[in-house]
Design a protein around this motif. Structure first.
Motif, PDB file in Angstrom:
ATOM      1  N   VAL A 133      -6.549   3.845  -2.009  1.00 45.63           N
ATOM      2  CA  VAL A 133      -5.476   4.181  -1.077  1.00 45.63           C
ATOM      3  C   VAL A 133      -5.982   5.288  -0.157  1.00 45.63           C
ATOM      4  O   VAL A 133      -6.660   6.228  -0.607  1.00 45.63           O
ATOM      5  N   SER A 134      -5.646   5.186   1.124  1.00 42.04           N
ATOM      6  CA  SER A 134      -6.069   6.175   2.114  1.00 42.04           C
ATOM      7  C   SER A 134      -4.932   7.141   2.418  1.00 42.04           C
ATOM      8  O   SER A 134      -3.768   6.890   2.061  1.00 42.04           O
ATOM      9  N   PRO A 135      -5.223   8.254   3.097  1.00 43.21           N
ATOM     10  CA  PRO A 135      -4.162   9.230   3.398  1.00 43.21           C
ATOM     11  C   PRO A 135      -3.029   8.683   4.252  1.00 43.21           C
ATOM     12  O   PRO A 135      -1.925   9.234   4.235  1.00 43.21           O
ATOM     13  N   ASN A 136      -3.280   7.624   5.016  1.00 42.48           N
ATOM     14  CA  ASN A 136      -2.204   7.038   5.826  1.00 42.48           C
ATOM     15  C   ASN A 136      -1.604   5.787   5.196  1.00 42.48           C
ATOM     16  O   ASN A 136      -0.892   5.024   5.845  1.00 42.48           O
ATOM     17  N   GLY A 137      -1.884   5.573   3.901  1.00 41.23           N
ATOM     18  CA  GLY A 137      -1.205   4.530   3.145  1.00 41.23           C
ATOM     19  C   GLY A 137      -1.846   3.160   3.171  1.00 41.23           C
ATOM     20  O   GLY A 137      -1.291   2.214   2.604  1.00 41.23           O
ATOM     21  N   LEU A 138      -3.008   3.008   3.812  1.00 39.36           N
ATOM     22  CA  LEU A 138      -3.704   1.725   3.735  1.00 39.36           C
ATOM     23  C   LEU A 138      -4.255   1.553   2.330  1.00 39.36           C
ATOM     24  O   LEU A 138      -4.459   2.525   1.596  1.00 39.36           O
ATOM     25  N   TRP A 139      -4.538   0.313   1.953  1.00 40.86           N
ATOM     26  CA  TRP A 139      -4.917   0.065   0.561  1.00 40.86           C
ATOM     27  C   TRP A 139      -5.827  -1.155   0.461  1.00 40.86           C
ATOM     28  O   TRP A 139      -5.923  -1.974   1.379  1.00 40.86           O
ATOM     29  N   ILE A 140      -6.463  -1.250  -0.694  1.00 48.58           N
ATOM     30  CA  ILE A 140      -7.224  -2.447  -1.048  1.00 48.58           C
ATOM     31  C   ILE A 140      -7.263  -2.540  -2.564  1.00 48.58           C
ATOM     32  O   ILE A 140      -7.292  -1.520  -3.266  1.00 48.58           O
ATOM     33  N   ASP A 141      -7.189  -3.759  -3.103  1.00 39.31           N
ATOM     34  CA  ASP A 141      -7.358  -3.969  -4.543  1.00 39.31           C
ATOM     35  C   ASP A 141      -8.363  -5.097  -4.733  1.00 39.31           C
ATOM     36  O   ASP A 141      -8.318  -6.106  -4.038  1.00 39.31           O
ATOM     37  N   LEU A 142      -9.261  -4.903  -5.671  1.00 34.22           N
ATOM     38  CA  LEU A 142     -10.350  -5.843  -5.873  1.00 34.22           C
ATOM     39  C   LEU A 142     -10.587  -6.068  -7.360  1.00 34.22           C
ATOM     40  O   LEU A 142     -10.331  -5.177  -8.184  1.00 34.22           O
ATOM     41  N   ASP A 164      -4.211  -5.092   7.954  1.00 28.37           N
ATOM     42  CA  ASP A 164      -3.318  -6.241   7.904  1.00 28.37           C
ATOM     43  C   ASP A 164      -1.875  -5.756   8.001  1.00 28.37           C
ATOM     44  O   ASP A 164      -1.582  -4.567   7.805  1.00 28.37           O
ATOM     45  N   SER A 165      -0.968  -6.671   8.244  1.00 29.42           N
ATOM     46  CA  SER A 165       0.437  -6.298   8.413  1.00 29.42           C
ATOM     47  C   SER A 165       1.021  -5.638   7.163  1.00 29.42           C
ATOM     48  O   SER A 165       1.965  -4.853   7.257  1.00 29.42           O
ATOM     49  N   ASN A 166       0.467  -5.929   5.992  1.00 30.07           N
ATOM     50  CA  ASN A 166       0.961  -5.330   4.750  1.00 30.07           C
ATOM     51  C   ASN A 166       0.219  -4.046   4.378  1.00 30.07           C
ATOM     52  O   ASN A 166       0.441  -3.487   3.295  1.00 30.07           O
ATOM     53  N   GLY A 167      -0.674  -3.593   5.252  1.00 34.89           N
ATOM     54  CA  GLY A 167      -1.390  -2.352   5.002  1.00 34.89           C
ATOM     55  C   GLY A 167      -2.733  -2.515   4.327  1.00 34.89           C
ATOM     56  O   GLY A 167      -3.464  -1.532   4.146  1.00 34.89           O
ATOM     57  N   ARG A 168      -3.088  -3.760   3.978  1.00 36.95           N
ATOM     58  CA  ARG A 168      -4.374  -3.978   3.326  1.00 36.95           C
ATOM     59  C   ARG A 168      -5.500  -3.872   4.353  1.00 36.95           C
ATOM     60  O   ARG A 168      -5.373  -4.347   5.484  1.00 36.95           O
ATOM     61  N   ARG A 169      -6.630  -3.246   3.928  1.00 33.87           N
ATOM     62  CA  ARG A 169      -7.731  -3.041   4.857  1.00 33.87           C
ATOM     63  C   ARG A 169      -9.055  -3.229   4.124  1.00 33.87           C
ATOM     64  O   ARG A 169      -9.367  -2.532   3.165  1.00 33.87           O
ATOM     65  N   ASP A 170      -9.848  -4.215   4.583  1.00 31.33           N
ATOM     66  CA  ASP A 170     -11.179  -4.411   4.014  1.00 31.33           C
ATOM     67  C   ASP A 170     -12.065  -3.198   4.290  1.00 31.33           C
ATOM     68  O   ASP A 170     -11.900  -2.508   5.308  1.00 31.33           O
ATOM     69  N   LYS A 171     -12.979  -2.940   3.366  1.00 30.84           N
ATOM     70  CA  LYS A 171     -13.940  -1.839   3.489  1.00 30.84           C
ATOM     71  C   LYS A 171     -13.254  -0.503   3.757  1.00 30.84           C
ATOM     72  O   LYS A 171     -13.722   0.320   4.544  1.00 30.84           O
ATOM     73  N   LEU A 172     -12.155  -0.306   3.062  1.00 27.26           N
ATOM     74  CA  LEU A 172     -11.392   0.924   3.223  1.00 27.26           C
ATOM     75  C   LEU A 172     -12.230   2.149   2.868  1.00 27.26           C
ATOM     76  O   LEU A 172     -11.986   3.249   3.375  1.00 27.26           O
ATOM     77  N   TRP A 173     -13.222   1.968   1.996  1.00 27.19           N
ATOM     78  CA  TRP A 173     -14.062   3.064   1.524  1.00 27.19           C
ATOM     79  C   TRP A 173     -14.927   3.668   2.627  1.00 27.19           C
ATOM     80  O   TRP A 173     -15.558   4.706   2.418  1.00 27.19           O
ATOM     81  N   ASP A 174     -14.967   3.041   3.806  1.00 31.93           N
ATOM     82  CA  ASP A 174     -15.727   3.624   4.918  1.00 31.93           C
ATOM     83  C   ASP A 174     -14.993   4.774   5.591  1.00 31.93           C
ATOM     84  O   ASP A 174     -15.502   5.364   6.555  1.00 31.93           O
ATOM     85  N   ARG A 175     -13.777   5.089   5.122  1.00 26.61           N
ATOM     86  CA  ARG A 175     -13.025   6.257   5.565  1.00 26.61           C
ATOM     87  C   ARG A 175     -12.533   6.986   4.315  1.00 26.61           C
ATOM     88  O   ARG A 175     -12.913   6.660   3.203  1.00 26.61           O
ATOM     89  N   ASP A 176     -11.657   7.975   4.490  1.00 23.98           N
ATOM     90  CA  ASP A 176     -11.200   8.778   3.354  1.00 23.98           C
ATOM     91  C   ASP A 176     -10.322   7.939   2.424  1.00 23.98           C
ATOM     92  O   ASP A 176      -9.400   7.250   2.882  1.00 23.98           O
ATOM     93  N   VAL A 177     -10.595   8.036   1.123  1.00 26.45           N
ATOM     94  CA  VAL A 177      -9.821   7.299   0.127  1.00 26.45           C
ATOM     95  C   VAL A 177      -9.811   8.043  -1.201  1.00 26.45           C
ATOM     96  O   VAL A 177     -10.674   8.863  -1.489  1.00 26.45           O
ATOM     97  N   THR A 178      -8.807   7.714  -2.014  1.00 24.68           N
ATOM     98  CA  THR A 178      -8.852   7.969  -3.452  1.00 24.68           C
ATOM     99  C   THR A 178      -9.043   6.613  -4.122  1.00 24.68           C
ATOM    100  O   THR A 178      -8.556   5.593  -3.620  1.00 24.68           O
TER     101      THR A 178
END
Length: 244
Positions: A124-133, A91-105
């Motif tokens: 949060v991913s190495p390139n700054g994408l994020w998700i909160d649930l 998304d434009s704000n950096g939010r990404r569904d199913k972020l856990w399908d790539r590298d994350v902390t």
């Protein structure tokens, strides 16, 4: 004769499953995160094993530090990596569904242990994408926490860092630093299976699964040091000569 080793004491076991957030006092940087030296006050948690506590990989070690104020909970992940894999769309704000399908902390926070099936998840991913649930009885709901994040990658040292600033009012309505929360920290790395699923407190499931709240560790908030009032030095009394 073989030496007999005593079983771990309750206090040593508590140290292994208890995280401590240090109080933050002093200014923030221009981006609203703790200054570099402030993180040194927080005790580092290290983990490099998989979700079952096996297959340790020092080249994928994760370090976590926590700081707190009444308004924010701050986390800093420092992660060693073998290979970075990320999404390039969000998304434009950096939010990404199913972020856990790539590298994350990841961090799972449970402010109210009396509600064991309800907790918050931040990634949060190495390139700054994020998700909160918000997780409630297995159901996922967008939290809209106001999470702020900052990331950096050091390709020479093969490390990446993620700093999170989570508004405290998105975690609990009435923050009490004397309370003890439940918490767990995770890492995921790799583009395809078998991926590296790493956990601070092992969830011990047959297949990778981080959503096991009964296996969470504990989070304590260290008290703010009391400021002792300065003692006033006694003033020297000046002698007065009486008139003759």
């Amino acid at each position: 004769m073989r030496k007999r080793f005593a079983p771990p004491s309750p206090s040593s076991q508590a140290r292994r499953n208890t995280a401590a957030a240090a109080p933050l006092y002093g200014p923030l940087d221009a981006a609203g995160f703790p200054l570099h030296n402030a993180w040194r006050r927080a005790k580092a948690l290290l983990f490099d094993a998989d979700w079952q506590g096996k297959s340790s990989d020092s080249q994928r070690q994760t370090e976590v530090r926590l700081l707190w104020t009444p308004e924010f909970l701050y986390l800093k992940f420092a992660a060693r990596y073998r290979l970075i894999t990320v999404f390039d769309d969000a998304d434009s704000n950096g939010r990404r569904d199913k972020l856990w399908d790539r590298d994350v902390t990841e961090v799972f926070l449970q402010p109210d242990p009396l509600r064991p099936r309800r907790y918050k998840e931040f990634e949060v991913s190495p390139n700054g994408l994020w998700i909160d649930l918000e997780i409630s009885n297995g159901r996922l709901q967008h939290l809209q926490s106001g999470l702020q994040r900052r990331v950096s990658i050091n390709p020479v040292k093969k490390t990446w860092t993620a700093e999170l600033a989570i508004p405290m009012n998105s975690l609990t309505q009435h923050f009490n630093p004397a309370s003890v929360w439940r918490v767990n920290f995770f890492r995921v790395e790799g583009p395809t299976e078998p991926r590296f699923y790493s956990s601070w407190q092992p969830t011990n499931t047959p297949q990778p699964n981080f959503h096991v709240p009964k296996q969470f560790g504990f989070l304590k908030f260290e008290p703010t040091p009391a400021i002792k009032p300065r003692k006033k030095k006694p003033s020297k009394s000046r002698g007065h000569s009486s008139p003759e």
